[in-house]
Motif scaffolding. Sequence first.
Motif, short mmCIF file in Angstrom:
data_model
loop_
_atom_site.label_atom_id
_atom_site.label_comp_id
_atom_site.label_asym_id
_atom_site.label_seq_id
_atom_site.Cartn_x
_atom_site.Cartn_y
_atom_site.Cartn_z
N ASN A 27 0.87 -1.17 0.00
CA ASN A 27 0.00 0.00 0.00
C ASN A 27 0.90 1.22 0.00
N VAL A 28 0.91 1.93 -1.08
CA VAL A 28 1.73 3.14 -1.13
C VAL A 28 0.78 4.33 -1.01
N ILE A 29 1.05 5.16 -0.02
CA ILE A 29 0.15 6.28 0.27
C ILE A 29 0.96 7.57 0.17
N LEU A 30 0.51 8.47 -0.69
CA LEU A 30 1.19 9.75 -0.91
C LEU A 30 0.34 10.85 -0.28
N ILE A 31 0.94 11.59 0.66
CA ILE A 31 0.18 12.60 1.39
C ILE A 31 0.69 13.98 1.01
N GLU A 32 -0.20 14.81 0.53
CA GLU A 32 0.20 16.14 0.02
C GLU A 32 -0.68 17.22 0.67
N ALA A 33 -0.03 18.28 1.12
CA ALA A 33 -0.74 19.33 1.86
C ALA A 33 -1.61 20.21 0.96
N THR A 34 -1.23 20.34 -0.32
CA THR A 34 -2.03 21.17 -1.23
C THR A 34 -2.94 20.28 -2.07
N ASP A 35 -3.50 20.88 -3.12
CA ASP A 35 -4.35 20.07 -4.00
C ASP A 35 -3.62 19.60 -5.27
N MET A 36 -2.28 19.81 -5.31
CA MET A 36 -1.52 19.46 -6.51
C MET A 36 -0.39 18.49 -6.16
N ILE A 37 -0.16 17.52 -7.02
CA ILE A 37 1.06 16.71 -6.89
C ILE A 37 1.85 16.81 -8.19
N THR A 38 3.03 16.24 -8.19
CA THR A 38 3.94 16.28 -9.36
C THR A 38 3.96 17.68 -9.97
N HIS A 39 4.04 18.66 -9.10
CA HIS A 39 3.98 20.05 -9.55
C HIS A 39 5.40 20.58 -9.82
N GLY A 40 5.46 21.55 -10.69
CA GLY A 40 6.76 22.10 -11.08
C GLY A 40 6.91 23.54 -10.65
N PRO A 41 7.46 23.77 -9.46
CA PRO A 41 7.62 25.16 -9.01
C PRO A 41 8.56 25.96 -9.91
N CYS A 42 9.45 25.27 -10.64
CA CYS A 42 10.38 25.97 -11.54
C CYS A 42 9.63 26.70 -12.64
N GLY A 43 8.37 26.33 -12.86
CA GLY A 43 7.61 26.97 -13.93
C GLY A 43 6.87 28.21 -13.50
N ILE A 44 6.92 28.52 -12.20
CA ILE A 44 6.12 29.65 -11.70
C ILE A 44 6.41 30.97 -12.42
N PRO A 45 7.67 31.33 -12.64
CA PRO A 45 7.90 32.61 -13.33
C PRO A 45 7.22 32.67 -14.70
#
Lengths: 449, 449
Positions: A27-45
């Motif tokens: 059972n692999v459980i991924l817990i994320e505080a926001t509503d997005m996973i596999t997100h790319g913060p490098c793309g914010i600009p």
Amino acid sequence: MNIVVIGGGAAGSAAAARAKRLMPNANVILIEATDMITHGPCGIPYFISGIVSSRDSLVTYTPEVFERERGIKVLINSEVIDIDIDKHFVEVVKKNNYTKEKIIWDKLIIATGAIPIIPRIPGIDLKGIYAIRHPAYVHHLRDELSNLRTISIVGGSYLGIEMAEALLELGKRVILFEKESSLLPASLDEDMAKIVADELIKKGVEVHLGEQVIGFDGRERVESIVTNVNSYRVDGVILAMGVKPNVSLAQKAGIKIGSTGAIEVNEFMETNIDDIYAAGDVAEKIHRITKRRTWIPLAPTANKEGVVAGANAARGRILRFPGVIGTAITKFYDLYIARTGISEKEAKTLNIKYEAKMIRAKTKAHYYPSSKDVYIKMIIESSSSKIIGVQIVGWDPIVAGYIDIVAIAIERGVTIEDLFFSDLSYMPATAPVWHPLIVAARVLSKGIL
Amino acid sequence: MNIVVIGGGAAGSAAAARAKRLMPNANVILIEATDMITHGPCGIPYFISGIVSSRDSLVTYTPEVFERERGIKVLINSEVIDIDIDKHFVEVVKKNNYTKEKIIWDKLIIATGAIPIIPRIPGIDLKGIYAIRHPAYVHHLRDELSNLRTISIVGGSYLGIEMAEALLELGKRVILFEKESSLLPASLDEDMAKIVADELIKKGVEVHLGEQVIGFDGRERVESIVTNVNSYRVDGVILAMGVKPNVSLAQKAGIKIGSTGAIEVNEFMETNIDDIYAAGDVAEKIHRITKRRTWIPLAPTANKEGVVAGANAARGRILRFPGVIGTAITKFYDLYIARTGISEKEAKTLNIKYEAKMIRAKTKAHYYPSSKDVYIKMIIESSSSKIIGVQIVGWDPIVAGYIDIVAIAIERGVTIEDLFFSDLSYMPATAPVWHPLIVAARVLSKGIL
């Protein structure tokens, strides 16, 4: 067997995917505080500038698709508030309804990433001062910036430079402050950073080097930014002073934090606590040249550390992460800025006997049109002639290729003679017949080559 | 001491410059049959298409400047017709006035380059059939082509592909014949070559694969080209069937020719005759992977071999040329085509146990605009997982960077796991977070990475 991963960014998602792949019955459980996973913060600009239209473009998988395709349980809007290392559970708060849940783990992977450095200086809580953190929090920022005329960027970091371009593109007046005497001070030597600063100035950024921001003035909103030199009217402020490892949860649980401030891990991505791994920006790295512990938070490293942590959590010590050499790249309009290995400044600090040369070259055959200028600074260890660091600044995207060539070369202990004789490609449209990296090696050979 | 260099191309010019630099008191004499030295034959297609306006742009130095700046005696329009290996002189004919001269050498460097393969088939001497040889001979070719409507290219070689683009740019109808069943048969496997052929066809080239040209018809000028399949009306023909080492002078003098047809040399660029060196396209090379003698005529290799021959002629065995791995690149419009190491085809011939995979990837982050497709075929040795060959075809100039990364990796014995963990650069505008080369390595790892 329960494999629990805290954090759905690059490292956490990669770890979860790898663990499930190598142990399909877990059972692999991924817990994320926001509503997005596999997100790319490098793309914010690029979201801010409008090059990327939707913040949802910045994710690779939606939670639903990841769950379905990978067979991983994904809990979004779920914050882990406690890790119990004795009883092997984590306590999770659902952000929607504030319900609490305990989740048992056999193996735990901490991938809580990094958070922006926010200076504790007067006025920091005024409205109009923004830290760039996570794609989940950027959807209002673009709208808020749209009404502002003059924006100050605090920090000549990679993010600072990328945001400067984004804001110019939005038609803003941009004032950038860097407390050190050159841009990207942790990455580039001053001679190379000067070329970058000149380009920012040429494009219209008001660059203030060696000027430290000490506070902000304003009633509700920020109205001016105060430095050790002067005070400036601004309508908004972007903080780009770097990030720090998000270790509070791990620290509270009693997991060992290393001298860099990140979680101490070995090459298997194991922490000091049995069955607990850490990966990505929250974890320390080994520098492959200096062999020292370091902390360089970057997405590709996070991905690979995630793979190692996930694989080892599932199968036990099957992969080792060999460390990093500090490769990084950014761009400012058409100027590409890259570095790998150690800088001249770092070589001095580390007491390495080195030699360094900077050359200017063209990126294509001299007769081929649209050839661009590129500056290469190469640093070698005097005793061995091995390349230990390179910085490249040039008006051609091939800079990314050049720095990666050098990254492999440094990792493999390549000397300037090895590089000179390496069989690099040539045609008039893609390189000069003497490749710029080979020219740099030649110049360092002092007439031997 | 007299150091005489025969041939003013890449190898010869580099050799002369290096010898003079390392032995400033020597008389260094560079003898060139045409009126150009340091010329770039790789630029000829761009002269034909008009991208490069003047043939004089294709040289790095004029003879006068080279003579003045380097202190080298340059004899142009001077053809060496005989090498006397016992009496240590060369016999030179001045092309202007047919005077003969004997020049004594203490050290001799042969850099007579390569010449086009001209098939001995019916009609080959008709007007309108052109071989591409040397920048000195191309000034009329562009004019002659201007009146022709339909031009056939014989040979799907690098030159054939580059000339196809040049001729399309001039508005010609282009018919290309390759006798093998795929383009670039000596470089690419069929699966990769297929992508290239599709692009040529898409842009309007009439591509005939597996069709051998057996003759030409016409009265004075060529009027049709005859293959084993059919006959085609043409106004002109470009021969692009490859080149061969220009060894006649060396052979006549009794210098040993190797099994590849080029002059046999050791790693010091010494021939079998004392004090005589050979460098560049006229010389054999060692393949660093197979350890066999090979013949791959390319300008960067010629330059480096020139450096080695010149340095050793001046100082005696101070440099070794380690060989080549067969890196090459070309482009057809926006499609970049590159290869290094050995192909799947070659691995089979050499009885190497290998595994190969082809992937398709994007050259930028998925959300970043103007990301391009790239196909990568990676070949590894099964026993060691070392990378032994890569072919890349993609619509992005970064292909040049990718192939050079791999070139270094192959030379240093990098495995797919090493490549996976190498610290390659990332930002959304320059690469996906999983670099395409790392994706190729992952796919070959069969689930380990």
